[in-house]
Scaffold this motif. Structure first.
Motif, PDB file in Angstrom:
ATOM      1  N   ARG A   1       0.844  -1.203   0.000  1.00  0.00           N
ATOM      2  CA  ARG A   1       0.000   0.000   0.000  1.00  0.00           C
ATOM      3  C   ARG A   1       0.882   1.256   0.000  1.00  0.00           C
ATOM      4  O   ARG A   1       2.042   1.235   0.432  1.00  0.00           O
ATOM      5  N   ASP A   2       0.276   2.358  -0.412  1.00  0.00           N
ATOM      6  CA  ASP A   2       1.032   3.611  -0.537  1.00  0.00           C
ATOM      7  C   ASP A   2       1.500   4.178   0.796  1.00  0.00           C
ATOM      8  O   ASP A   2       2.436   4.981   0.830  1.00  0.00           O
ATOM      9  N   ASP A   3       0.845   3.783   1.895  1.00  0.00           N
ATOM     10  CA  ASP A   3       1.215   4.360   3.186  1.00  0.00           C
ATOM     11  C   ASP A   3       2.311   3.563   3.895  1.00  0.00           C
ATOM     12  O   ASP A   3       2.734   3.916   4.989  1.00  0.00           O
ATOM     13  N   MET A   4       2.786   2.493   3.274  1.00  0.00           N
ATOM     14  CA  MET A   4       3.831   1.682   3.895  1.00  0.00           C
ATOM     15  C   MET A   4       5.191   2.359   3.736  1.00  0.00           C
ATOM     16  O   MET A   4       5.500   2.920   2.691  1.00  0.00           O
ATOM     17  N   ALA A   5       6.003   2.278   4.778  1.00  0.00           N
ATOM     18  CA  ALA A   5       7.321   2.902   4.752  1.00  0.00           C
ATOM     19  C   ALA A   5       8.177   2.358   3.620  1.00  0.00           C
ATOM     20  O   ALA A   5       9.005   3.075   3.047  1.00  0.00           O
ATOM     21  N   ILE A   6       7.980   1.097   3.259  1.00  0.00           N
ATOM     22  CA  ILE A   6       8.787   0.461   2.225  1.00  0.00           C
ATOM     23  C   ILE A   6       8.582   1.125   0.863  1.00  0.00           C
ATOM     24  O   ILE A   6       9.411   1.009  -0.044  1.00  0.00           O
ATOM     25  N   VAL A   7       7.485   1.847   0.718  1.00  0.00           N
ATOM     26  CA  VAL A   7       7.184   2.577  -0.508  1.00  0.00           C
ATOM     27  C   VAL A   7       7.557   4.047  -0.372  1.00  0.00           C
ATOM     28  O   VAL A   7       8.039   4.682  -1.308  1.00  0.00           O
ATOM     29  N   CYS A   8       7.361   4.591   0.813  1.00  0.00           N
ATOM     30  CA  CYS A   8       7.541   6.037   1.013  1.00  0.00           C
ATOM     31  C   CYS A   8       8.994   6.463   1.109  1.00  0.00           C
ATOM     32  O   CYS A   8       9.354   7.581   0.715  1.00  0.00           O
ATOM     33  N   GLU A   9       9.858   5.614   1.655  1.00  0.00           N
ATOM     34  CA  GLU A   9      11.247   5.984   1.911  1.00  0.00           C
ATOM     35  C   GLU A   9      12.197   5.261   0.957  1.00  0.00           C
ATOM     36  O   GLU A   9      11.846   4.262   0.335  1.00  0.00           O
ATOM     37  N   GLU A  10      13.420   5.754   0.863  1.00  0.00           N
ATOM     38  CA  GLU A  10      14.437   5.094   0.057  1.00  0.00           C
ATOM     39  C   GLU A  10      15.004   3.910   0.840  1.00  0.00           C
ATOM     40  O   GLU A  10      15.536   4.071   1.933  1.00  0.00           O
ATOM     41  N   VAL A  11      14.903   2.693   0.272  1.00  0.00           N
ATOM     42  CA  VAL A  11      15.355   1.507   1.014  1.00  0.00           C
ATOM     43  C   VAL A  11      16.842   1.203   0.787  1.00  0.00           C
ATOM     44  O   VAL A  11      17.501   0.636   1.645  1.00  0.00           O
ATOM     45  N   PHE A  12      17.384   1.521  -0.383  1.00  0.00           N
ATOM     46  CA  PHE A  12      18.796   1.292  -0.697  1.00  0.00           C
ATOM     47  C   PHE A  12      19.188  -0.155  -0.408  1.00  0.00           C
ATOM     48  O   PHE A  12      20.200  -0.441   0.244  1.00  0.00           O
ATOM     49  N   ALA A  13      18.383  -1.063  -0.917  1.00  0.00           N
ATOM     50  CA  ALA A  13      18.590  -2.495  -0.707  1.00  0.00           C
ATOM     51  C   ALA A  13      17.857  -3.231  -1.827  1.00  0.00           C
ATOM     52  O   ALA A  13      17.031  -2.640  -2.531  1.00  0.00           O
ATOM     53  N   PRO A  14      18.124  -4.537  -2.000  1.00  0.00           N
ATOM     54  CA  PRO A  14      17.489  -5.279  -3.097  1.00  0.00           C
ATOM     55  C   PRO A  14      16.041  -5.663  -2.793  1.00  0.00           C
ATOM     56  O   PRO A  14      15.689  -6.835  -2.674  1.00  0.00           O
ATOM     57  N   ILE A  15      15.211  -4.653  -2.669  1.00  0.00           N
ATOM     58  CA  ILE A  15      13.793  -4.827  -2.349  1.00  0.00           C
ATOM     59  C   ILE A  15      12.983  -3.989  -3.332  1.00  0.00           C
ATOM     60  O   ILE A  15      13.254  -2.802  -3.511  1.00  0.00           O
ATOM     61  N   VAL A  16      11.991  -4.612  -3.966  1.00  0.00           N
ATOM     62  CA  VAL A  16      11.128  -3.865  -4.884  1.00  0.00           C
ATOM     63  C   VAL A  16       9.666  -4.200  -4.576  1.00  0.00           C
ATOM     64  O   VAL A  16       9.348  -5.324  -4.186  1.00  0.00           O
ATOM     65  N   SER A  17       8.812  -3.209  -4.712  1.00  0.00           N
ATOM     66  CA  SER A  17       7.398  -3.377  -4.389  1.00  0.00           C
ATOM     67  C   SER A  17       6.531  -3.255  -5.642  1.00  0.00           C
ATOM     68  O   SER A  17       6.739  -2.349  -6.461  1.00  0.00           O
ATOM     69  N   LEU A  18       5.567  -4.172  -5.772  1.00  0.00           N
ATOM     70  CA  LEU A  18       4.603  -4.122  -6.863  1.00  0.00           C
ATOM     71  C   LEU A  18       3.293  -3.551  -6.332  1.00  0.00           C
ATOM     72  O   LEU A  18       2.747  -4.055  -5.349  1.00  0.00           O
ATOM     73  N   ILE A  19       2.795  -2.511  -7.001  1.00  0.00           N
ATOM     74  CA  ILE A  19       1.575  -1.842  -6.560  1.00  0.00           C
ATOM     75  C   ILE A  19       0.575  -1.825  -7.714  1.00  0.00           C
ATOM     76  O   ILE A  19       0.904  -1.362  -8.816  1.00  0.00           O
ATOM     77  N   LYS A  20      -0.621  -2.311  -7.458  1.00  0.00           N
ATOM     78  CA  LYS A  20      -1.662  -2.381  -8.490  1.00  0.00           C
ATOM     79  C   LYS A  20      -2.360  -1.037  -8.634  1.00  0.00           C
ATOM     80  O   LYS A  20      -2.720  -0.406  -7.638  1.00  0.00           O
ATOM     81  N   VAL A  21      -2.535  -0.579  -9.884  1.00  0.00           N
ATOM     82  CA  VAL A  21      -3.260   0.664 -10.151  1.00  0.00           C
ATOM     83  C   VAL A  21      -4.242   0.423 -11.290  1.00  0.00           C
ATOM     84  O   VAL A  21      -4.070  -0.484 -12.106  1.00  0.00           O
ATOM     85  N   ASP A  22      -5.269   1.260 -11.349  1.00  0.00           N
ATOM     86  CA  ASP A  22      -6.322   1.080 -12.352  1.00  0.00           C
ATOM     87  C   ASP A  22      -6.103   1.889 -13.617  1.00  0.00           C
ATOM     88  O   ASP A  22      -6.760   1.626 -14.635  1.00  0.00           O
ATOM     89  N   SER A  23      -5.207   2.881 -13.550  1.00  0.00           N
ATOM     90  CA  SER A  23      -5.055   3.742 -14.715  1.00  0.00           C
ATOM     91  C   SER A  23      -3.698   4.436 -14.709  1.00  0.00           C
ATOM     92  O   SER A  23      -3.006   4.482 -13.684  1.00  0.00           O
ATOM     93  N   PHE A  24      -3.390   5.015 -15.860  1.00  0.00           N
ATOM     94  CA  PHE A  24      -2.175   5.821 -15.997  1.00  0.00           C
ATOM     95  C   PHE A  24      -2.230   7.028 -15.070  1.00  0.00           C
ATOM     96  O   PHE A  24      -1.233   7.370 -14.427  1.00  0.00           O
ATOM     97  N   ASP A  25      -3.384   7.661 -14.989  1.00  0.00           N
ATOM     98  CA  ASP A  25      -3.517   8.848 -14.137  1.00  0.00           C
ATOM     99  C   ASP A  25      -3.242   8.507 -12.674  1.00  0.00           C
ATOM    100  O   ASP A  25      -2.590   9.273 -11.957  1.00  0.00           O
ATOM    101  N   GLU A  26      -3.739   7.367 -12.229  1.00  0.00           N
ATOM    102  CA  GLU A  26      -3.490   6.949 -10.853  1.00  0.00           C
ATOM    103  C   GLU A  26      -2.001   6.678 -10.645  1.00  0.00           C
ATOM    104  O   GLU A  26      -1.420   7.058  -9.625  1.00  0.00           O
ATOM    105  N   ALA A  27      -1.370   6.041 -11.629  1.00  0.00           N
ATOM    106  CA  ALA A  27       0.059   5.735 -11.519  1.00  0.00           C
ATOM    107  C   ALA A  27       0.889   7.010 -11.435  1.00  0.00           C
ATOM    108  O   ALA A  27       1.776   7.135 -10.581  1.00  0.00           O
ATOM    109  N   ILE A  28       0.607   7.975 -12.298  1.00  0.00           N
ATOM    110  CA  ILE A  28       1.357   9.234 -12.294  1.00  0.00           C
ATOM    111  C   ILE A  28       1.209   9.932 -10.945  1.00  0.00           C
ATOM    112  O   ILE A  28       2.183  10.435 -10.369  1.00  0.00           O
ATOM    113  N   SER A  29       0.000   9.953 -10.428  1.00  0.00           N
ATOM    114  CA  SER A  29      -0.255  10.607  -9.143  1.00  0.00           C
ATOM    115  C   SER A  29       0.550   9.949  -8.028  1.00  0.00           C
ATOM    116  O   SER A  29       1.167  10.629  -7.196  1.00  0.00           O
TER     117      SER A  29
END
Length: 471
Positions: A366-394
């Motif tokens: 989710r967008d409110d998780m620290a793993i998404v909000c902060e720079e992790v500088f480690a081999p960790i990547v998060s997949l986030i589902k979105v419904d549209s390009f506009d949502e992704a850009i935002s």
């Protein structure tokens, strides 16, 4: 094995040295001179005097200087690559690539300087003006302080030293404490070159005390720093009236649109997320995927991630070696555990062996998780589902960082919108945001920094414009 201090062209033996151990084996790989505030101040005074002579030298000599260093680096490529691997654990194949890039950066700086110029100004273009001979020229700024990080301990020094020296400045280099021998060997090539400008390069080592003495002094006219937002903020507040170039953190993101080539996207995203064990300021950390293709892409991403060879950095086949230290490993695991506790699901169990942290792909993030909000500088990547390009850009733009973002799509209209609407210093289309060419302008917006690197752009940062009018 010993990284000595350089007061200009004079190599100095210190009374105390500190050992640097390999992040992979734990064995001692180098010893570095312990420096203090007084060493930094002395180096600055030497640089101040040297800058007067450096300014008088010809562009031809300075370019020959850089090209001589590039040739010497070609001849010592394997030794330098191994030193990088020893000190920071970078897989040897990528350490060799870094040496090659370093050679290119130095060469580009020399070639760029040959064509740098001012221009004439039409002072009678306005009714208030009159006809004169008017033009501007670029002159060296004076003394440049260069402070560099561990993740690219050779090429990121080149991105500061080469433009600064070829522009006619003197430099005081404070390299990362994690790779002192790499910096020492590289600086030695400059200092011992037959084209070297006497005392134009000094090297000091240390952390906050030395760094503060360099940054707060009135001697330097430029401070060029690559590193954390925390330290960058301190530099910005304490540097005083001088040029400050800051290449800071990032939280790189991409959007996978439904028209994209998913095989290409997954393969490139796996590399972008995990190269150098995620210890890259433009390491891919957030992947926003259109809901219609989310499951298919997630499966492909997991497959590509599992293909990556993890292990000894001395093996030519290894893609990922260790993180820089125990603290980095512990911090990475805290990121993962925190996300799992908040409901995120890893695609495969997190795995750590010593300081080697295996690729970790997180889903249901989710967008409110620290793993998404902060720079992790480690081999960790998060997949986030979105419904549209506009949502992704935002969501991509909803970050205090703005270094590099990307999009995977075959829709031209979305491509044009992404270029226009993504709030970053760099936008990449149909590749990972981790893509960087040394010839390009490189830098970010918001907390990701100020100023640009790349030989041409760094030379501009490290020089001053003088305007001339002859009536």
């Amino acid at each position: 094995m010993i990284a000595n201090l350089y007061f200009g062209s004079l190599e100095v033996i210190k009374e105390e040295y500190q050992e640097r151990v390999s992040p992979y084996s734990g064995e001692v790989v180098s010893k570095v001179a312990l420096c203090n505030e007084d060493d930094a101040k002395k180096a600055l005074k030497i640089a101040k005097e040297a800058s007067k002579e450096a300014k008088k030298t010809t562009i031809s000599q300075r370019c020959s200087w850089l090209l001589d260093v590039a040739q010497k680096l070609r001849e010592s490529k394997e030794e330098m690559a191994k030193t990088v691997t020893d000190e920071v654990g970078k897989p040897i194949t990528f350490a060799r690539v870094e040496v090659d890039r370093c050679i290119e950066t130095i060469t580009l700086a020399a070639e760029t300087m040959r064509t740098m110029h001012g221009e004439t100004i039409n002072t009678d273009a306005m009714s208030s003006g009159k006809k004169t001979i008017s033009y501007f020229v670029r002159e060296p700024a004076g003394v440049v302080v260069a402070i560099t990080p561990f993740n690219f301990p050779l090429n990121l020094i080149a991105h500061k030293l080469a433009p600064a020296l070829v522009a006619g400045n003197a430099v005081v280099l404070k390299p990362t404490p994690e790779a002192p021998l790499t910096a020492y060997k590289f600086a030695k090539l400059f200092i011992e070159s037959k084209y070297a400008i006497k005392d134009a390069l000094s090297v000091v080592y240390g952390d906050a005390e030395v760094g503060s003495a360099l940054v707060t002094s009135d001697i330097p006219r430029v401070v060029s720093f690559t590193g954390s937002v925390t330290v960058g903020s301190i530099i910005a507040k304490s540097a005083g009236i001088k040029k400050v170039a800051l290449e800071l953190g990032g939280n790189a993101a991409t959007y996978i649109e439904e028209s994209a080539d998913l095989d290409l996207a997954a393969a490139r995203c796996a590399i972008g997320a995990f190269i150098n064990s995620g210890q890259v300021c433009i390491s891919l950390q957030r992947i926003y995927v259109n809901a219609k293709i989310y499951d298919e892409f997630a499966s492909k991403m997991a497959q590509e991630s599992k293909k990556l060879i993890v292990g000894s950095p001395y093996d030519d086949e290894t893609f990922m070696g260790p993180l820089i230290n125990d603290e980095a490993c512990q911090r990475a695991m805290r990121w993962v555990e925190s996300a799992i506790n908040e409901g995120a699901v890893p695609m495969f169990a997190p795995k750590v062996e010593g300081r080697v942290f295996y690729p970790c792909v997180m889903t249901d993030v989710r967008d409110d998780m620290a793993i998404v909000c902060e720079e992790v500088f480690a081999p960790i990547v998060s997949l986030i589902k979105v419904d549209s390009f506009d949502e992704a850009i935002s969501k991509i733009n909803n970050s205090p960082y703005g270094l590099q973002f990307s999009i995977f799509t075959n829709d031209l209209n979305l491509t044009k919108r992404a270029i226009s609407e993504l709030d970053a210093g760099g936008v990449v289309v149909n590749d990972m945001p981790t893509l960087r060419f040394d010839i390009q302008p490189y830098g970010g917006v918001k907390l990701s920094g100020i100023g640009r690197e790349g030989p041409r752009f760094a030379i501009e940062e490290m020089s001053e414009i003088k305007s001339v009018v002859i009536c």
